[in-house]
Design a protein around this motif. Structure first.
Motif, short mmCIF file in Angstrom:
data_model
loop_
_atom_site.label_atom_id
_atom_site.label_comp_id
_atom_site.label_asym_id
_atom_site.label_seq_id
_atom_site.Cartn_x
_atom_site.Cartn_y
_atom_site.Cartn_z
N SER A 86 0.84 -1.21 0.00
CA SER A 86 0.00 0.00 0.00
C SER A 86 0.87 1.25 0.00
N ALA A 87 1.97 1.21 0.74
CA ALA A 87 2.84 2.39 0.85
C ALA A 87 3.50 2.73 -0.48
N PHE A 88 3.88 1.72 -1.27
CA PHE A 88 4.56 1.99 -2.54
C PHE A 88 3.72 2.85 -3.48
N PRO A 89 2.50 2.45 -3.86
CA PRO A 89 1.74 3.29 -4.80
C PRO A 89 1.36 4.64 -4.20
N LEU A 90 1.11 4.69 -2.89
CA LEU A 90 0.79 5.98 -2.26
C LEU A 90 1.96 6.95 -2.39
N GLY A 91 3.18 6.45 -2.20
CA GLY A 91 4.36 7.29 -2.33
C GLY A 91 4.55 7.81 -3.74
N ILE A 92 4.33 6.94 -4.72
CA ILE A 92 4.48 7.34 -6.13
C ILE A 92 3.43 8.38 -6.49
N LEU A 93 2.18 8.14 -6.11
CA LEU A 93 1.11 9.09 -6.41
C LEU A 93 1.36 10.43 -5.73
N ALA A 94 1.81 10.40 -4.47
CA ALA A 94 2.07 11.65 -3.75
C ALA A 94 3.21 12.43 -4.39
N HIS A 95 4.27 11.72 -4.77
CA HIS A 95 5.43 12.39 -5.37
C HIS A 95 5.07 13.06 -6.69
N ASP A 96 4.23 12.42 -7.49
CA ASP A 96 3.91 12.93 -8.82
C ASP A 96 2.74 13.91 -8.83
N ALA A 97 2.02 14.02 -7.72
CA ALA A 97 0.84 14.89 -7.68
C ALA A 97 1.25 16.36 -7.77
N PRO A 98 0.54 17.17 -8.57
CA PRO A 98 0.85 18.61 -8.65
C PRO A 98 0.38 19.33 -7.39
N TYR A 99 0.87 20.55 -7.19
CA TYR A 99 0.43 21.32 -6.02
C TYR A 99 0.36 22.81 -6.34
N ASP A 100 -0.16 23.12 -7.52
CA ASP A 100 -0.24 24.52 -7.96
C ASP A 100 -1.41 25.26 -7.33
N THR A 101 -2.46 24.57 -6.93
CA THR A 101 -3.63 25.21 -6.33
C THR A 101 -3.84 24.66 -4.93
N SER A 102 -4.73 25.31 -4.18
CA SER A 102 -5.03 24.87 -2.83
C SER A 102 -5.57 23.45 -2.83
#
Length: 394
Positions: free
Chosen positions: A27-43
């Motif tokens: 579970s931790a592996f895909p969560l880490g990948i998704l979190a790392h690649d997620a943008p953060y330009d907006t709130s």
């Protein structure tokens, strides 16, 4: 089915630990990948990214404690022998992989936890786990090193897991033996393993793999990105600041994040005798690019926040006046082109020609157009606490 192991089979406790650890890690592996690649330009994007990272971190810490309990339990149990112990090379690979897995099950989440604990801000670990660790200081370099080790150990961990799964499938499909079956739920009628011949070589090989991965992590630790900052001119002040700090504390995702400015100047005039209630003046210049704010430093420099490229300095010009409770600084604070009247009390102690000052005030980031993409406090609070301490000589 018995709770404990035998020399031929695994007990129910070992099986439970095995599959619970596997569930948490996978579970931790895909969560880490998704979190790392997620943008953060907006709130909204930042909130989603923080949620994913909080999930990843919390699951990772759960995996660490589960693995630790699993290893402690294994130390009290007999270890079922390899069913392919007579195939020396295959047995060596299997035992080495097991040692690598045991080490990575502890080192990967632990280095991630230290990376988090040593940093300021962003994506808290959820209850009941805390944001800090004993003996781990808030240290940006320590955080960066552990983060880099975490990054280099992770692919080693992933490859070893794939090798482990591949080996289990080989035993089940090609060899058609009980190696996988005896780790599955339920009773197992596994045969008695052949004579075992254990050496220290698998542990030594695993130790070498851990050492190489961690060394690569340390050597590849990224340097903190430097924000281009303006060079402040020296000032000739009636009171020369010898040491001091201008610090700020923000509230992000329900947790305090503290930072400070490394480069600032203060031109101070002050007389113990007030003339018409005025003791003197202060002109403070601050290099915005010198701010250190933990893991959110670079985000703070961005256009939606301090916009350090366009507005490289902030200033505070004030009169130092008498106040019924001591002294008051009354002036104008300019940040990001917005000038706002600001007044706050300060404590002052003068001994001979040495003065010690401390003050605290609270600002509203919205008054300075900071964080306009975050119109509420769900991810970033409105209040910014400013702490000022300095020692100056006449």
């Amino acid at each position: 089915m018995a709770r404990g192991n035998t020399h031929a089979t695994y007990g129910s406790v070992t099986k439970t630990f095995h599959w619970l650890t596997a569930l948490l890690i996978l579970s931790a592996f895909p969560l880490g990948i998704l979190a790392h690649d997620a943008p953060y330009d907006t709130s909204e994007q930042l909130t989603r990214k923080a949620l994913l990272f909080s999930l990843h971190k919390t699951v990772g810490v759960m995996a660490f404690f589960t693995a630790l309990l699993r290893i402690l339990w294994a130390l009290t149990q007999p270890r079922p022998g390899l069913l392919n112990a007579d195939r020396r090379l295959e047995a060596l690979a299997a035992e080495t992989a097991h040692w690598v897995l045991y080490g990575c099950m502890l080192l990967v989440p632990l280095t991630g936890w230290i990376h988090h604990a040593a940093a300021e801000g962003f994506a808290p670990i959820w209850w009941p786990f805390g944001q800090t660790l004993p003996f781990i200081p808030k240290d940006a370099q320590l955080s960066a090193i552990c983060g880099s080790i975490h990054t280099t150990l992770t692919p080693v961990f992933a490859v070893t897991i794939l090798a482990h799964v591949g080996g289990a499938l080989k035993h089940a499909i090609i060899d058609k033996d009980h190696t996988l079956r005896r780790m599955l739920p339920g009773a197992s009628n596994a045969p008695t393993p052949p004579a075992q011949s254990h050496t220290r070589l698998p542990f030594v090989l695993a130790l070498g793999i851990w050492a190489v991965a961690m060394t690569v992590g340390v050597l590849s630790t990224p340097q903190a990105a430097q924000t281009q900052q303006v060079a402040l001119s020296e000032v000739k002040s009636q009171w020369a600041v010898q040491e001091g700090e201008i610090a700020l504390t923000i509230r992000q995702f329900g947790n305090d994040v503290r930072g400070s400015f490394a480069d600032w100047t203060a031109d101070i005039t002050f007389s113990e005798t007030a003339s018409e209630g005025k003791h003197g003046t202060a002109d403070v210049q601050i290099a915005i690019g010198s701010l250190s704010l933990g893991s959110v430093t670079q985000q703070a420099m961005g256009a939606d926040f301090f916009d350090a490229t366009t507005f490289p300095t902030a200033s505070f010009t004030a009169d130092l006046v008498a106040h019924e409770q001591g002294h008051m600084a009354e002036g104008t604070l300019t940040i990001k082109g917005a000038s706002v009247p600001v007044s706050f009390p300060f404590t002052l102690t003068i001994e001979g020609d040495t003065a010690t000052v401390s003050a605290q005030t609270t600002l509203n980031r919205q008054d300075f157009n900071v964080g306009q993409s975050m119109p509420d406090e769900s991810s970033l609070g409105f209040a910014v606490i400013i702490d000022i301490t300095l020692t100056a000589t006449r």
